[in-house]
Scaffold this motif. Structure first.
Motif, short mmCIF file in Angstrom:
data_model
loop_
_atom_site.label_atom_id
_atom_site.label_comp_id
_atom_site.label_asym_id
_atom_site.label_seq_id
_atom_site.Cartn_x
_atom_site.Cartn_y
_atom_site.Cartn_z
N UNK A 53 0.81 -1.22 0.00
CA UNK A 53 0.00 0.00 0.00
C UNK A 53 0.84 1.26 0.00
N UNK A 54 2.06 1.17 0.52
CA UNK A 54 2.93 2.35 0.60
C UNK A 54 4.02 2.32 -0.45
N UNK A 55 3.81 1.60 -1.51
CA UNK A 55 4.85 1.46 -2.54
C UNK A 55 5.20 2.79 -3.20
N UNK A 56 4.23 3.71 -3.27
CA UNK A 56 4.53 5.00 -3.92
C UNK A 56 5.23 5.98 -2.99
N UNK A 57 5.56 5.56 -1.76
CA UNK A 57 6.31 6.43 -0.85
C UNK A 57 7.78 6.54 -1.26
N UNK A 58 8.18 5.81 -2.27
CA UNK A 58 9.56 5.90 -2.77
C UNK A 58 9.67 6.77 -4.01
N UNK A 59 8.56 7.37 -4.43
CA UNK A 59 8.56 8.11 -5.70
C UNK A 59 8.06 9.53 -5.50
N UNK A 60 8.83 10.47 -6.00
CA UNK A 60 8.39 11.85 -6.01
C UNK A 60 8.30 12.49 -4.64
N UNK A 61 7.44 13.49 -4.56
CA UNK A 61 7.25 14.27 -3.35
C UNK A 61 5.98 13.82 -2.63
N UNK A 62 5.97 13.73 -1.29
CA UNK A 62 4.79 13.22 -0.58
C UNK A 62 3.51 13.96 -0.91
N UNK A 63 3.57 15.28 -1.00
CA UNK A 63 2.35 16.06 -1.23
C UNK A 63 1.98 16.15 -2.70
N UNK A 64 2.94 16.52 -3.54
CA UNK A 64 2.62 16.73 -4.95
C UNK A 64 2.46 15.42 -5.71
N UNK A 65 3.07 14.33 -5.22
CA UNK A 65 2.92 13.03 -5.87
C UNK A 65 1.85 12.17 -5.22
N UNK A 66 1.15 12.73 -4.24
CA UNK A 66 -0.01 12.08 -3.62
C UNK A 66 0.35 10.72 -3.03
N UNK A 82 5.06 22.86 1.58
CA UNK A 82 3.84 22.16 1.94
C UNK A 82 4.11 21.33 3.19
N UNK A 83 3.07 21.11 3.99
CA UNK A 83 3.24 20.37 5.23
C UNK A 83 2.21 19.25 5.32
N UNK A 84 2.59 18.16 5.97
CA UNK A 84 1.70 17.02 6.15
C UNK A 84 0.68 17.36 7.23
N UNK A 85 -0.57 17.33 6.85
CA UNK A 85 -1.67 17.67 7.76
C UNK A 85 -2.31 16.42 8.35
N UNK A 86 -2.43 15.36 7.55
CA UNK A 86 -3.09 14.14 8.03
C UNK A 86 -2.30 12.92 7.54
N UNK A 87 -2.19 11.94 8.41
CA UNK A 87 -1.58 10.66 8.07
C UNK A 87 -2.64 9.60 8.30
N UNK A 88 -3.26 9.13 7.21
CA UNK A 88 -4.43 8.24 7.26
C UNK A 88 -4.05 6.87 6.70
N UNK A 89 -3.72 5.95 7.58
CA UNK A 89 -3.27 4.62 7.15
C UNK A 89 -4.13 3.54 7.80
N UNK A 90 -5.41 3.77 7.89
CA UNK A 90 -6.29 2.81 8.53
C UNK A 90 -6.50 1.57 7.67
N UNK A 91 -6.53 0.42 8.34
CA UNK A 91 -6.97 -0.84 7.72
C UNK A 91 -6.18 -1.18 6.47
N UNK A 92 -4.83 -1.17 6.58
CA UNK A 92 -3.96 -1.48 5.44
C UNK A 92 -3.09 -2.70 5.68
N UNK A 93 -3.40 -3.47 6.70
CA UNK A 93 -2.66 -4.70 7.00
C UNK A 93 -1.17 -4.41 7.27
N UNK A 94 -0.90 -3.27 7.87
CA UNK A 94 0.48 -2.92 8.21
C UNK A 94 0.88 -3.57 9.53
N UNK A 95 2.12 -3.98 9.62
CA UNK A 95 2.68 -4.46 10.88
C UNK A 95 3.99 -3.71 11.11
#
Length: 693
Positions: A53-66, A82-95
C-alpha cells in the motif's frame, strides 16, 4: 527588422515568460518540508507492508505526488513549503512498529493507524505534535505503558487506543488535556486506579475504559465534570468499593455502565439525572433495596441483575415510554410483581419491552397477568411459579426474535460493482455504492429496531445526503460489548457513480469524525472504507490521500500556464510553416479530408441508428445525467457492451471540424483516472461520444 530576427526575439521573449511562469508556479506550490519527508521515510522503514500500500512512498514528493494516506496543506508560516496535515493509514494490513520520527510531523492534525497489526510501544515523541487533534491507534497490537508526554497535547480532541495490549496506569498528565472530549481506551490491560486528577477535565464527554484491569476507588469527583455523557467501565475490578452517591448529581449523564466490576454497597439514586437513558450495574455484589424514586422518562435499559438486592420491586418502573429492558434477575427480591410495569405499556411505545425477573423470591403478581403484545416477562425460578400454573412461568412464552439481522440476497441484473439503487423509482437502476464499515461503540438502547428510521435520519443529515441514498436495514448485527456493527451503503443520487469530489467529501467526514455525536447512538468508530473497483482510480490508493485543494489549485494553475505558453510556441512555429505556403485548401475540402482520413485505433465511428437502438431512441428512462453540454444516457450496444453516451444539446453543438478534433484529442488521453473513449457519432445534426460504463 527582417523576419528571421523577429522570430528570434519573439522566441526569446516567450521562453523568458515560460521560465518565469514556471518559477512562480513552483514558488507558489512548493514541495513538502524536507524534515517531514525524512520523517515519513523513517516511518515507512519501521513498517511492514505486505500488500504494497505504501509502494509509492519511494517516488516523487509526498504532497505533490499524492503518497498513499498523506493529506497536505499550504503552510501559513510563509516558508514556501507544503506540510503534512493528516496521516491516514487505517486498515492497510500494516505491521512493524511506530517510529519516533512521528514526532517530527510538527503540523499534523490527524494521526490514524487504526485496524492494522502494528506492535511495540507508543512513541513518546508523539507528545511533540502540539497541533494534533485526533490520535487514532485502536485495533492494533500495541503494548507497554501510555507515555506521560501524551498528556501535553494542547489541541487533542480524541484519543483512541482501544483494542490493543496497553498496560500500566493512566498517566496523571492526562489531567492537562483540557480540550480532549473522547477517552476511548477499552479492551486493553490498563491497571491501577483512575487518577482523581482527571476530574479536572473540562471538556470530557466519553470515558470508555471497559475491559481493562483497573482497580481501587471510583473517583467521586467525576460528578463535577460538567460535560460528561458516558461512563463505561465494565469488566474491571474495583474490589469491595462502592458507587459514589455523588454520581446521582451528574446533570448531563446519558449512560452509566459498571457491569462486572466487583462493586459493593447500594444502588445510588439516579433519579435526579434528567436525560439518563441507560443503566447497567449488573454482575456485581450490590445489596440493599432498589431506590424508589422515578427515573428519567428517556430510560431505555435498566440492568441490575446478578447482584444481592433485597426488598420489593418498586412501582416506579411503570409508564416509561422508551423502556426496552428491565432486568432484575438473579437477586433476592421478594413480595409481589407490580403489573403496573406492563399494564400501561402503550402500543406505540418505543419497541418491545422485556422484563427479566427470574431466580428471585417473588411470591405473586399484583394485578393482571395478561401481557400486551409488545411485552415479554420472565418469571422462572420464583416461588410463584411453584404454586400455580401461571402462563408467565412458561419458558417459551414471549420470546423475542433476535435483533441480529442477516443480509437477504436480492437478485440483480447489474454488472459487478453495481447494485439496484434505492434512489430510483425504476424497477432497477444500477449504481455503485460507497460501502462504509461502521460501529456504534456505546449505544443508548438494547433493541435497535425501533431506532432504525431515526438512525437513517441522523446519518444522512450528518452527511448532507438524501434519505434514499442510504441503505443498511439488513446489514447490522450486535457484537460483544454490547456494540452494534453496521454496514452502510451510500448511493449516488440518480446517477450511476459518485464523482470524485463527492466521494472524498463523504469519506473525509468519517475519517475526520465530522459527523456530530448523538445522545441516543453514542460514539462511533470507522472500521473500514470498502472502495469498489470503479472508485479506486477516482481517489488514488487511499480515499483521503493527496494534497489540499489550495495546493492542488496552485499546481494546476502553474501547469496550465506552462502549457499555454508552450502552446503559443508551437502555434508560432506552425504559423511560420503555413506562411510559407502559397495556396490554401478550401474549407469544404478540408472538412471532407479530416472526416475521411480520421482512422483512430480503438475508437469506432457509430451511426445514429446504432445510438438510437442502444438507448431505446434516447428514452428518458435511460438518462443518467445532465449538464450544460447536454445529457448522458446509459446504453447497451449490439454486442452487449454497457456504455455512457454523451449527447450534445443544440445550443452547445460545435462545428464539425472542432468536434472531430476533440474526438481525436480524447482518443489520445490514457490515464488511470479517466474513462477511455470508445466511439463517436456525427450524423443527422447530432454529436455523440461513447465511453465505457
Amino acid at each position: 527588422m527582417n523576419l528571421s530576427k523577429a522570430w528570434t526575439y519573439g522566441l526569446f521573449i516567450v521562453a523568458w515568460l515560460c521560465c518565469s511562469s514556471l518559477l512562480v508556479g513552483a514558488q507558489n506550490t512548493g514541495l513538502t518540508n524536507p524534515d517531514e519527508v525524512k520523517a515519513l521515510q523513517a516511518i515507512k522503514s519501521r513498517l511492514i507492508d505486505p500488500n504494497g500500500n505504501l509502494s509509492n512512498w519511494d517516488r516523487g514528493d509526498p504532497c505533490t505526488s499524492k503518497w498513499t494516506g498523506i493529506v497536505c496543506y499550504n503552510s501559513s508560516l510563509d516558508d514556501g513549503y507544503l506540510h503534512v496535515d493528516q496521516l491516514l493509514l487505517l486498515n492497510m494490513n500494516l505491521s512493524g512498529s511506530l517510529a519516533p520520527e512521528l514526532g517530527q510531523l510538527s503540523n499534523l492534525t490527524i494521526l490514524d493507524f487504526m485496524w492494522n497489526n502494528i506492535s511495540g510501544s507508543i512513541p513518546k515523541e508523539i507528545g511533540n505534535i502540539t497541533s494534533l487533534f485526533l490520535l487514532l491507534l485502536n485495533g492494533n497490537q500495541l503494548s507497554g505503558p501510555l507515555p506521560e508526554e501524551l498528556g501535553y497535547l494542547p489541541n487533542l480532541d480524541r484519543i483512541q487506543i482501544d483494542q490493543n495490549h496497553i498496560s500500566g496506569p493512566l498517566p496523571k498528565s492526562f489531567a492537562f488535556l483540557n480540550k480532549t472530549k473522547h477517552f476511548h481506551m477499552n479492551n486493553n490491560s490498563i491497571s491501577g486506579q483512575i487518577p482523581p486528577e482527571l476530574s479536572r477535565l473540562p471538556m470530557l464527554v466519553h470515558f470508555l475504559l471497559d475491559n481493562n484491569n483497573l482497580s481501587g476507588f471510583l473517583p467521586p469527583q467525576f460528578s463535577e465534570l460538567p460535560n460528561l455523557l458516558i461512563v463505561q467501565l465494565d469488566n474491571n475490578n474495583f474490589d469491595g468499593t462502592t458507587i459514589p452517591a455523588s454520581y446521582g448529581n451528574m446533570s448531563k449523564l446519558l449512560k452509566l455502565s459498571l457491569r462486572n466490576c466487583s462493586l459493593q454497597g447500594s444502588v445510588p439514586d439516579l433519579s435526579r439525572i434528567p436525560q439518563l437513558g441507560y443503566i447497567d450495574l449488573s454482575s456485581n455484589q450490590l445489596n440493599g433495596t432498589i431506590p424508589q424514586n422515578r427515573l428519567s422518562a428517556n430510560i431505555t435499559t435498566i440492568d441490575l441483575s446478578n447482584n444481592n438486592l433485597t426488598g420489593t420491586i418498586p412501582t416506579n418502573f411503570s409508564g416509561l415510554p422508551f423502556l426496552q429492558k428491565l432486568s432484575l434477575a438473579n437477586n433476592s427480591l421478594d413480595g409481589s410483581v407490580p403489573s403496573a410495569i406492563w399494564d400501561n405499556r402503550a402500543s406505540n411505545a418505543k419497541g418491545n419491552l422485556t422484563v427479566e425477573l427470574q431466580n428471585n423470591n417473588l411470591s405473586s403478581v399484583n394485578g393482571s397477568t395478561v401481557l400486551p403484545s409488545n411485552v415479554t416477562v420472565w418469571l422462572q425460578g420464583n416461588p410463584l411459579c411453584n404454586n400455580v400454573n401461571l402462563q408467565l412461568c412458561q419458558p417459551e412464552i414471549g420470546t423475542q426474535s433476535s435483533t441480529n439481522l442477516t443480509p437477504v440476497p436480492i437478485p440483480t441484473v447489474c454488472p459487478p460493482s453495481y447494485e439496484c439503487s434505492p434512489t430510483s423509482t425504476q424497477s432497477c437502476f444500477c449504481a455503485a455504492p460507497l460501502i462504509v464499515e461502521y460501529r456504534l461503540k456505546s449505544p443508548g438502547f438494547t433493541d435497535f429496531r425501533p431506532y432504525i428510521d431515526d438512525f437513517e435520519v441522523y446519518m444522512t443529515q450528518g452527511l448532507h445526503l438524501y434519505l434514499n441514498q442510504l441503505d443498511f436495514k439488513n446489514l447490522w448485527a450486535w457484537e460483544e460489548g454490547p456494540r452494534l456493527k453496521i454496514t452502510l451503503k451510500f448511493f449516488p443520487e440518480n446517477t450511476f457513480l459518485f464523482n470524485s469530489s463527492e466521494l472524498l467529501r463523504i469519506t473525509s467526514n468519517f475519517t475526520s469524525w465530522k459527523i456530530p455525536d448523538s445522545d441516543v447512538f453514542g460514539p462511533y468508530e470507522l472500521l473500514g472504507l470498502n472502495l469498489l473497483d470503479v472508485y479506486k482510480s477516482e481517489v488514488g490508493n487511499s480515499p483521503s490521500s493527496g494534497i489540499s485543494k489550495a495546493a492542488l489549485a496552485g499546481i494546476v494553475v502553474g501547469t496550465i500556464a506552462g502549457a499555454v505558453i508552450l502552446s503559443v510556441i508551437v502555434s508560432l512555429l506552425i504559423l511560420r510553416v503555413h506562411m510559407r505556403k502559397h495556396h490554401a485548401v478550401s474549407k469544404r475540402r478540408h472538412l471532407t479530408a479530416s472526416r475521411t482520413s480520421m482512422k483512430i485505433d480503438g475508437v469506432k465511428d457509430f451511426t445514429y441508428g446504432e445510438m438510437a437502438l442502444a438507448t431505446n431512441n434516447f428514452n428518458s428512462s435511460a438518462q443518467v445525467g445532465q449538464g450544460g453540454y447536454g445529457k448522458v444516457y446509459k446504453g447497451i450496444l449490439a454486442d452487449g457492451t454497457l456504455v455512457a453516451i454523451k449527447r450534445a444539446q443544440e445550443g452547445s453543438l460545435q462545428g464539425e471540424r472542432e468536434f472531430l478534433t476533440e474526438i481525436e484529442l480524447l482518443s489520445r488521453l490514457h490515464h488511470r483516472n479517466l474513462v477511455s473513449l470508445i466511439g463517436f457519432c456525427d450524423e443527422e445534426g447530432e454529436q455523440l461520444s461513447l465511453k465505457n460504463l
